[in-house]
Design an enzyme around this catalytic site. Structure first.
Site, PDB file in Angstrom:
ATOM      1  N   LYS A  32      41.557  44.305  20.370  1.00 28.62           N
ATOM      2  CA  LYS A  32      41.429  45.590  20.357  1.00 28.62           C
ATOM      3  C   LYS A  32      41.475  46.152  18.841  1.00 28.62           C
ATOM      4  CE  LYS A  32      43.445  49.781  20.519  1.00 28.62           C
ATOM      5  NZ  LYS A  32      42.853  50.277  19.206  1.00 28.62           N
ATOM      6  N   GLU A  69      52.781  41.070  12.721  1.00 30.02           N
ATOM      7  CA  GLU A  69      52.848  41.251  11.300  1.00 30.02           C
ATOM      8  C   GLU A  69      52.783  42.660  11.045  1.00 30.02           C
ATOM      9  OE1 GLU A  69      52.601  38.747   9.308  1.00 30.02           O
ATOM     10  OE2 GLU A  69      52.201  37.331  10.780  1.00 30.02           O
ATOM     11  N   GLU A  80      56.818  52.901   3.547  1.00 31.24           N
ATOM     12  CA  GLU A  80      55.423  52.335   3.380  1.00 31.24           C
ATOM     13  C   GLU A  80      54.553  53.468   3.130  1.00 31.24           C
ATOM     14  OE1 GLU A  80      53.314  50.365   6.622  1.00 31.24           O
ATOM     15  OE2 GLU A  80      52.738  48.679   5.187  1.00 31.24           O
TER      16      GLU A  80
HETATM   17  P1  NAD Z   1      49.139  51.229  13.712  1.00 33.87           P
HETATM   18  O1  NAD Z   1      50.404  50.740  14.001  1.00 33.87           O
HETATM   19  O2  NAD Z   1      48.952  52.859  13.827  1.00 33.87           O
HETATM   20  O3  NAD Z   1      48.082  50.359  14.496  1.00 33.87           O
HETATM   21  C1  NAD Z   1      47.746  49.181  14.578  1.00 33.87           C
HETATM   22  C2  NAD Z   1      46.621  48.965  15.895  1.00 33.87           C
HETATM   23  O4  NAD Z   1      47.698  49.326  17.096  1.00 33.87           O
HETATM   24  C3  NAD Z   1      45.551  49.688  16.475  1.00 33.87           C
HETATM   25  O5  NAD Z   1      44.714  49.012  16.701  1.00 33.87           O
HETATM   26  C4  NAD Z   1      46.087  51.050  17.199  1.00 33.87           C
HETATM   27  O6  NAD Z   1      45.271  51.481  17.931  1.00 33.87           O
HETATM   28  C5  NAD Z   1      47.164  50.057  18.088  1.00 33.87           C
HETATM   29  N1  NAD Z   1      48.161  50.719  18.548  1.00 33.87           N
HETATM   30  C6  NAD Z   1      48.443  52.268  18.438  1.00 33.87           C
HETATM   31  N2  NAD Z   1      49.554  52.353  19.255  1.00 33.87           N
HETATM   32  C7  NAD Z   1      49.585  51.422  20.191  1.00 33.87           C
HETATM   33  C8  NAD Z   1      50.726  51.316  21.096  1.00 33.87           C
HETATM   34  N3  NAD Z   1      51.505  52.241  21.579  1.00 33.87           N
HETATM   35  N4  NAD Z   1      50.395  50.137  21.696  1.00 33.87           N
HETATM   36  C9  NAD Z   1      49.706  49.010  21.474  1.00 33.87           C
HETATM   37  N5  NAD Z   1      48.615  49.194  20.370  1.00 33.87           N
HETATM   38  C10 NAD Z   1      48.910  50.459  19.645  1.00 33.87           C
HETATM   39  O7  NAD Z   1      48.672  50.463  12.128  1.00 33.87           O
HETATM   40  P2  NAD Z   1      47.378  50.997  11.395  1.00 33.87           P
HETATM   41  O8  NAD Z   1      47.755  52.518  10.684  1.00 33.87           O
HETATM   42  O9  NAD Z   1      46.063  50.705  11.958  1.00 33.87           O
HETATM   43  O10 NAD Z   1      47.685  49.973  10.225  1.00 33.87           O
HETATM   44  C11 NAD Z   1      48.319  50.173   8.942  1.00 33.87           C
HETATM   45  C12 NAD Z   1      49.783  49.350   9.289  1.00 33.87           C
HETATM   46  O11 NAD Z   1      49.511  47.872   9.687  1.00 33.87           O
HETATM   47  C13 NAD Z   1      50.628  49.446   7.984  1.00 33.87           C
HETATM   48  O12 NAD Z   1      52.023  49.559   8.389  1.00 33.87           O
HETATM   49  C14 NAD Z   1      50.510  47.979   7.664  1.00 33.87           C
HETATM   50  O13 NAD Z   1      51.500  47.511   6.643  1.00 33.87           O
HETATM   51  C15 NAD Z   1      50.305  47.105   8.803  1.00 33.87           C
HETATM   52  N6  NAD Z   1      49.545  45.987   8.455  1.00 33.87           N
HETATM   53  C16 NAD Z   1      50.200  44.774   8.555  1.00 33.87           C
HETATM   54  C17 NAD Z   1      49.807  43.509   8.026  1.00 33.87           C
HETATM   55  C18 NAD Z   1      50.304  42.126   7.798  1.00 33.87           C
HETATM   56  O14 NAD Z   1      49.846  41.313   8.083  1.00 33.87           O
HETATM   57  N7  NAD Z   1      51.945  42.258   7.976  1.00 33.87           N
HETATM   58  C19 NAD Z   1      48.461  43.714   7.676  1.00 33.87           C
HETATM   59  C20 NAD Z   1      47.597  44.488   7.786  1.00 33.87           C
HETATM   60  C21 NAD Z   1      48.039  45.938   8.279  1.00 33.87           C
END
Ligand code: NAD
Length: 499
Positions: free
Chosen positions: A197, A272, A403
């Site tokens: 996804k 993650e 963050e």
């Molecule tokens: P996000 O949490 O908004 O979204 C991540 C994914 O989850 C997307 O595909 C989104 O569509 C999906 N999603 C959203 N709501 C959901 C729900 N209720 N249930 C299931 N899936 C859902 O994050 P983002 O804005 O896409 O990415 C940025 C974040 O990701 C930052 O917090 C960053 O630190 C984190 N990140 C962590 C790592 C790591 O390895 N630790 C790596 C990259 C990014």
């Protein structure tokens, strides 16, 4: 310096013009609702493509497809060496299509084409080759057991690792191809089927990846991609009873929701999540090197990196020299689209993210922080934020706590190592940290005191497919990379034979 734009390949233009569907059962199909959503270029805000907007019903169809493929044994039942060979072929295909994938990512995500080539695509290829090798090295253990009854009985016991079944990978928008590969390939190496996804903002490379996976020889249905909103598609996947493991990368808030949904079915879970990563510069550090490290650590991909340095703690004796050098270097960074080879700072992924970062900067200033350079949106079309260096950042300032996921670095002086360690650990996150010193004893003494899944010494940000990656505290659960990544897509079965 003039713009030096990379010409867009015909293959990329053709791909953008396609009517993209969901990738289910080895082919492209519209969302059951018929709905579609637009994909934008962050450098201009222009719509560049459209994809199917899936929902929970499509998520279910994808899981059913993956489950059928898993049960058929077409992938899970292959000899491990055959899985390895097919994954190595996938790496070759990614290499053959490297420029196409890099350009797609730059146009969709906004990042620099050099970064897309080197890390997003180059890193993905290396990762696939590394993980492919683990397909043939999945092992259990044999052991002597001491079962006392019945008298005189003998037992031979061993463990086997079996693929967990359907694995779901939920991917964020910052490294859309690379993080999809981090989830997909260890799961495939273990023999699982997969539903990916991608983030709503950045669906394109995952769809191209699915085509290449099939071209490499992975049977239809083993890999599925459902594009659409997280709240419907992601939530439905995380809570689906047929899913064996959810591997999620994203924000801590959404990660908790995913975790709760998964727990209802005892679905295995890897999270993650976010980071608020400190960089500690001790009094003896090489300041030039630390400045270079901070520029890379904080501004790579416009700071949209979970591992990015966002809090810079500097010994007071070096604080002025380092912040002045950084402010000068940051002020000289040229802003421009990712396809411009001369641009050093590119747009953020979306207008939403641009506005979120700008709001946070305003709050930080209202709480007393001061921008030595940068400080808000740039007057350019597209979703640009000026690279920003903040000082006068109190421990409870929002820039020290939340963050930001944007090009913002908060610099704070310290007087003693104990104070620096306390500041570094004063956060709910624990993903990464870096330590800058020439003193080996100081480094070895401080590393165990830092609550983070990765601590770099005299660098910040490099990752290796063999080195476990993940977070302490609210930065996540579990580790990706290394042998453990493949093992996390397996169940252990204990076998005990009486004889
Ligand atoms: P996000 O949490 O908004 O979204 C991540 C994914 O989850 C997307 O595909 C989104 O569509 C999906 N999603 C959203 N709501 C959901 C729900 N209720 N249930 C299931 N899936 C859902 O994050 P983002 O804005 O896409 O990415 C940025 C974040 O990701 C930052 O917090 C960053 O630190 C984190 N990140 C962590 C790592 C790591 O390895 N630790 C790596 C990259 C990014």
């Amino acid at each position: 310096m003039d713009q030096q734009l990379v010409p867009v390949l015909a293959a990329v233009q053709d791909f953008l013009q396609r009517e993209h569907g969901l990738w289910i059962d080895g082919g492209s199909r519209p969302a059951l609702s018929g709905r579609r959503s637009e994909v934008r270029n962050p450098a201009s805000g222009a719509v560049i493509a459209s994809v199917a907007a899936g929902d929970a019903a499509d998520a279910d169809a994808a899981v059913q497809s993956a489950q059928r493929a898993f049960a058929s044994g077409a992938w899970s039942g292959l000899r491990p060496a055959e899985r390895e060979r097919i994954l190595l072929r996938l790496a070759d295909l990614l290499e053959a299509h490297a420029e196409e994938l890099a350009q797609l990512e730059t146009l969709n995500q906004g990042k620099s084409i050099q970064l897309a080539r080197a890390i997003e695509v180059g890193g993905s290829i290396e990762f696939v080759r590394y993980m492919a090798g683990w397909a043939t090295k999945i092992t259990g253990e044999t052991m002597e057991v001491s079962i006392p009854a019945p008298p005189g009985a003998r037992f031979t016991a061993f463990t086997r690792r079996e693929p967990i079944g359907v694995a779901v990978g939920i991917v964020p928008w910052n490294f859309p191809l690379m993080i999809a590969v981090w989830k997909l390939v260890p799961a495939l190496a273990a023999g699982c089927s997969v539903v990916l996804k991608p983030a709503s903002e950045t669906p394109l490379t995952a769809l191209r990846l699915a085509e290449l996976v099939q071209q490499a020889g992975v049977p239809p249905g083993v890999v599925n991609v459902v594009t659409g909103p997280g709240a419907s598609v992601g939530q439905a996947l995380a809570g689906h009873p047929l899913v064996g493991k959810v591997s999620f990368t994203g924000s801590t808030e959404v990660g908790k929701t995913v975790g709760h949904a998964a727990l209802d079915n005892m679905t295995r879970l890897g999270l993650e999540l976010g980071g608020k990563n400190p960089m500690l510069v001790l009094a003896d550090a090489d300041i030039e090197r630390a400045a270079e490290g901070a520029l890379l650590g904080a501004f790579l991909n416009q700071g949209q990196v979970c591992a990015a340095a966002s809090r810079l703690y500097v010994h007071r004796s070096k604080f002025q020299a380092l912040t002045e050098a950084l402010a000068e270097a940051i002020a000289g960074m040229r802003l421009g689209p990712g396809l411009d080879l001369n641009a050093r700072v590119n747009p953020l992924v979306s207008q939403r993210q641009q506005q979120a970062v700008c709001r946070l900067l305003e709050r930080s200033r209202a709480q007393g922080a001061r921008a030595l350079t940068g400080g808000g949106a740039a007057a350019l079309p597209g979703y640009f934020v000026q690279p920003t260096l903040l000082v006068d950042v109190a421990p409870d300032n929002v820039a020290a706590r939340e963050e930001i996921f944007g090009p913002v670095l908060a610099a704070v002086p310290f007087d003693s190592v104990d104070e620096a360690v306390a500041l570094a650990n004063d956060t709910r996150y624990g993903l990464t940290a870096s330590l800058w010193t020439q003193d080996l004893s100081a480094a070895l003494n401080i590393v165990p005191r830092i609550q983070a899944g990765t601590v770099w010494v005299n660098s910040h940000i490099p990752l290796d497919p063999g080195l476990p990656f993940g977070g302490y505290k609210e930065s996540g659960i579990g580790r990706e990379f290394g042998k453990g990544a493949v093992e996390s897509f397996t169940e252990i079965k204990s076998v005990c034979i009486a004889h």
